[in-house]
Design an enzyme around this catalytic site. Structure first.
Site, PDB file in Angstrom:
ATOM      1  N   VAL A   1     -72.384 -59.536 -32.414  1.00  0.00           N
ATOM      2  CA  VAL A   1     -71.146 -60.319 -32.368  1.00  0.00           C
ATOM      3  C   VAL A   1     -70.733 -60.697 -33.784  1.00  0.00           C
ATOM      4  CG1 VAL A   1     -70.062 -62.415 -31.480  1.00  0.00           C
ATOM      5  CG2 VAL A   1     -71.741 -61.199 -30.092  1.00  0.00           C
TER       6      VAL A   1
ATOM      7  N   ASP B   1     -37.513 -27.333 -15.035  1.00  0.00           N
ATOM      8  CA  ASP B   1     -37.547 -26.161 -14.147  1.00  0.00           C
ATOM      9  C   ASP B   1     -38.593 -26.349 -13.049  1.00  0.00           C
ATOM     10  OD1 ASP B   1     -39.998 -25.516 -15.412  1.00  0.00           O
ATOM     11  OD2 ASP B   1     -38.845 -24.659 -17.070  1.00  0.00           O
TER      12      ASP B   1
ATOM     13  N   LYS C   1     -35.611 -21.492 -11.331  1.00  0.00           N
ATOM     14  CA  LYS C   1     -35.236 -20.551 -10.283  1.00  0.00           C
ATOM     15  C   LYS C   1     -35.205 -21.292  -8.946  1.00  0.00           C
ATOM     16  CE  LYS C   1     -37.625 -16.783 -10.673  1.00  0.00           C
ATOM     17  NZ  LYS C   1     -38.595 -15.711 -10.488  1.00  0.00           N
TER      18      LYS C   1
ATOM     19  N   GLY D   1     -43.483 -27.314 -17.851  1.00  0.00           N
ATOM     20  CA  GLY D   1     -44.783 -27.431 -17.208  1.00  0.00           C
ATOM     21  C   GLY D   1     -45.890 -27.128 -18.205  1.00  0.00           C
TER      22      GLY D   1
ATOM     23  N   THR E   1     -52.340 -27.839 -20.640  1.00  0.00           N
ATOM     24  CA  THR E   1     -51.953 -26.563 -20.077  1.00  0.00           C
ATOM     25  C   THR E   1     -52.634 -26.350 -18.721  1.00  0.00           C
ATOM     26  OG1 THR E   1     -51.695 -24.227 -20.556  1.00  0.00           O
ATOM     27  CG2 THR E   1     -53.787 -25.242 -21.217  1.00  0.00           C
ATOM     28  N   ALA E   2     -52.026 -25.490 -17.898  1.00  0.00           N
ATOM     29  CA  ALA E   2     -52.558 -25.281 -16.543  1.00  0.00           C
ATOM     30  C   ALA E   2     -54.047 -24.954 -16.588  1.00  0.00           C
ATOM     31  CB  ALA E   2     -51.781 -24.160 -15.858  1.00  0.00           C
TER      32      ALA E   2
ATOM     33  N   MET F   1     -49.516 -16.639 -14.094  1.00  0.00           N
ATOM     34  CA  MET F   1     -48.503 -15.779 -13.446  1.00  0.00           C
ATOM     35  C   MET F   1     -49.133 -14.514 -12.869  1.00  0.00           C
ATOM     36  SD  MET F   1     -45.501 -16.196 -16.293  1.00  0.00           S
ATOM     37  CE  MET F   1     -46.521 -16.409 -17.727  1.00  0.00           C
TER      38      MET F   1
HETATM   39  N1  SAH Z   1     -46.580 -23.594 -20.120  1.00  0.00           N
HETATM   40  C1  SAH Z   1     -47.334 -23.573 -18.889  1.00  0.00           C
HETATM   41  C2  SAH Z   1     -47.443 -22.194 -18.305  1.00  0.00           C
HETATM   42  C3  SAH Z   1     -46.142 -21.567 -17.956  1.00  0.00           C
HETATM   43  S1  SAH Z   1     -46.324 -20.005 -17.169  1.00  0.00           S
HETATM   44  C4  SAH Z   1     -48.730 -24.182 -19.140  1.00  0.00           C
HETATM   45  O1  SAH Z   1     -49.113 -24.405 -20.281  1.00  0.00           O
HETATM   46  O2  SAH Z   1     -49.416 -24.434 -18.157  1.00  0.00           O
HETATM   47  C5  SAH Z   1     -46.332 -20.433 -15.472  1.00  0.00           C
HETATM   48  C6  SAH Z   1     -47.682 -20.221 -14.876  1.00  0.00           C
HETATM   49  O3  SAH Z   1     -48.549 -21.311 -15.181  1.00  0.00           O
HETATM   50  C7  SAH Z   1     -47.685 -20.163 -13.374  1.00  0.00           C
HETATM   51  O4  SAH Z   1     -47.305 -18.905 -12.907  1.00  0.00           O
HETATM   52  C8  SAH Z   1     -49.139 -20.460 -13.069  1.00  0.00           C
HETATM   53  O5  SAH Z   1     -49.932 -19.325 -13.295  1.00  0.00           O
HETATM   54  C9  SAH Z   1     -49.484 -21.453 -14.132  1.00  0.00           C
HETATM   55  N2  SAH Z   1     -49.450 -22.856 -13.641  1.00  0.00           N
HETATM   56  C10 SAH Z   1     -48.719 -23.848 -14.144  1.00  0.00           C
HETATM   57  N3  SAH Z   1     -48.945 -25.002 -13.472  1.00  0.00           N
HETATM   58  C11 SAH Z   1     -49.865 -24.709 -12.536  1.00  0.00           C
HETATM   59  C12 SAH Z   1     -50.512 -25.474 -11.515  1.00  0.00           C
HETATM   60  N4  SAH Z   1     -50.268 -26.776 -11.352  1.00  0.00           N
HETATM   61  N5  SAH Z   1     -51.408 -24.846 -10.721  1.00  0.00           N
HETATM   62  C13 SAH Z   1     -51.679 -23.539 -10.885  1.00  0.00           C
HETATM   63  N6  SAH Z   1     -51.085 -22.780 -11.813  1.00  0.00           N
HETATM   64  C14 SAH Z   1     -50.201 -23.351 -12.645  1.00  0.00           C
END
Ligand code: SAH
Length: 466
Positions: free
Chosen positions: A23, A245, A267, A298, A328-329, A380
């Site tokens: 402390v 998007d 889309k 995303g 990222t995903a 993707m």
């Molecule tokens: N910039 C994004 C990726 C864009 S490409 C990133 O950094 O995550 C889009 C692809 O990301 C999708 O087709 C899928 O393969 C993946 N993706 C993004 N979010 C996702 C999620 N919640 N669950 C699974 N796949 C995901």
């Protein structure tokens, strides 16, 4: 009000801390930070305290003579009688005294501190509930960016010049509000002080004020709003227009400013995505109209996000922008699915690729992908899944290599299908998954059984009593 909050200038002043434990160590640290000359009185010191070079150490028990010439004293011993004695002696000499965790013996108390020097925010409950004060600090910690300290320091550099240039106090206040809330502040937060300075001087010398807006290219993470960064959230609540998007989840979108204009550029069923060039042009047009534009993407904007192309156009048009990284995903989805992307026993490397079908094929470096001890994350890849698995086997990966596909990872709709390169395409077809989906290939997928206990899926199935 039980106490008057004040800020003491202790630079070069002698201060005493009595006590040699953890402390005392923390209190000494605070006093040193504020520039005090610190003496520590204690028969013994804990190792971190002993390691401090900047203190004067007196290896004795407390005596009243230790208070000579002191500006302030903190008692941090674990002996009640000693603390009482320190308090009594300090009060006789009118020296401000704090006894840790004992407000009754104090003439001043220490608040919880949120330090964005020179900006300081302090919290106190008057000693009633110090933990509550610390909780409040933690809450504000996330709202006040670290850059505010830099912003305050930056402002002080120009304070005098602006005072001389703008003599009317109301106009000066408005000028400062524009500086502290607008693009100049954002430049400082993004670490670009040079541009901030140029913008401020331009504004001060009659340049166009805020005529051009700015663009925030923000990574929104994979879906769960808890995975947003503080900076992302701040800009989401500041923007006038939002371009988003399909990949941006609804709960994330709901966290943007309520009255902001929202433009969908993705889309929708039966329609085509807005061409990239149109998105680039729209960003430029809105920024030129003076808007603060949020381009919400995303995951991370620079990972398969075409973020690079968007900022290229902005740079061409000399529009101020900043890029905010997102989860990222691959990292978000893998974590929520209980699959570590690297692991000492399974994978020393991890590659991110896009499995996008072009002209009926997937153009990838298969030799490089089919290496052992490597995790492959495919973005993707749903429509090309069958071809992907076949190609990897054809180039040398065993057909028994574990593989998983995750639908809408990190969201309430997350679903995980596990198999091998041989079985995954068929299993996936049977499950009728919905985009977005992510494919993970490699030995690490086999760890899922062991590591996925706390995933949302399990949590909800447990809640449902399964
Ligand atoms: N910039 C994004 C990726 C864009 S490409 C990133 O950094 O995550 C889009 C692809 O990301 C999708 O087709 C899928 O393969 C993946 N993706 C993004 N979010 C996702 C999620 N919640 N669950 C699974 N796949 C995901």
């Amino acid at each position: 009000m039980d106490y008057l909050p004040i800020f003491l200038d202790l630079k070069g002043k002698q201060c005493l801390v009595v006590g040699g434990g953890e402390v005392a160590y923390r209190k000494v640290g605070l006093l040193l930070k504020s520039g005090a000359q610190v003496s520590v009185v204690s028969p013994e010191l804990c190792p971190p305290l002993a390691a401090l070079a900047d203190i004067k150490y007196v290896a004795e028990r407390f005596q009243a003579t230790h208070l000579t010439n002191m500006t302030l004293v903190i008692a941090a011993t674990d002996e009640t009688a000693t603390n009482e004695e320190i308090s009594r002696q300090a009060k006789i000499r009118n020296i401000p005294v704090n006894v840790v965790d004992n407000p009754a013996l104090c003439t001043f108390i220490m608040p919880a501190i949120l330090d964005r020097s020179p900006l300081m925010v302090t919290f106190s409950t008057g000693g009633a509930a110090p933990v509550l004060a610390r909780m409040m600090r933690a809450k504000l910690e996330s709202l006040i960016p670290h850059g505010y300290g830099k912003l305050a320091a930056f402002s002080s550099k120009f304070r005098q010049a602006i005072k001389t240039q703008i003599s009317n106090p109301d106009k000066r206040r408005i000028f400062w509000e524009d500086v502290l809330e607008g693009p100049i502040a954002e430049k400082i937060f993004a670490g670009d002080e040079k541009s901030a300075e140029a913008m401020l001087l331009n504004m001060l010398h009659g340049g166009e004020q805020n005529a051009v807006g700015e663009v925030y290219l923000v990574g929104a993470g994979p879906g769960d709003p808890d995975l947003l960064t503080f900076r992302a959230l701040r800009l989401m609540q500041k923007a006038d227009v939002i371009l988003y998007d399909n990949l941006v989840s609804k709960p994330v979108l709901e966290m943007t400013r309520r009255d902001a204009e929202r433009i969908f550029v993705g889309k929708s069923r039966g329609e085509h995505t807005m061409p990239q060039e149109s998105i680039n042009d729209l960003l430029v047009r809105l920024a030129k109209a003076g808007k603060r534009v949020l381009r919400l993407k995303g995951g991370d904007p620079f990972i398969f996000g075409r973020g690079g192309e968007e900022i290229e156009t902005l740079a061409q048009h000399k529009i101020s922008f900043q890029v905010v990284p997102g989860i990222t995903a691959a990292s978000g989805v893998a974590a929520y699915a209980g699959i570590p992307l690297t692991h000492r026993d399974h994978a020393q490397s991890c590659v991110f690729v896009t499995g996008h079908l072009q002209d009926g094929g997937i153009d990838l470096d298969w030799e490089m992908l089919a290496r052992p001890r490597q995790t492959i994350v495919v973005y993707m890849g749903l429509t090309g899944l069958e071809m992907l698995c076949a190609k990897l086997v054809q180039h040398g990966l065993p057909a028994s290599t574990p593989a998983a596909i995750v639908q809408q990872g990190t969201t309430q709709n997350q679903r995980v299908v596990c198999g091998t390169l041989a079985t995954l395409p068929e299993k996936t077809a049977a499950e009728k998954l919905h985009a977005p989906t992510l494919i993970i290939v490699g030995g690490v997928v086999s760890l899922r059984e062991k590591l996925s206990w706390f995933t949302p899926e399990r949590a909800s199935s447990k809640l449902n009593g399964q």
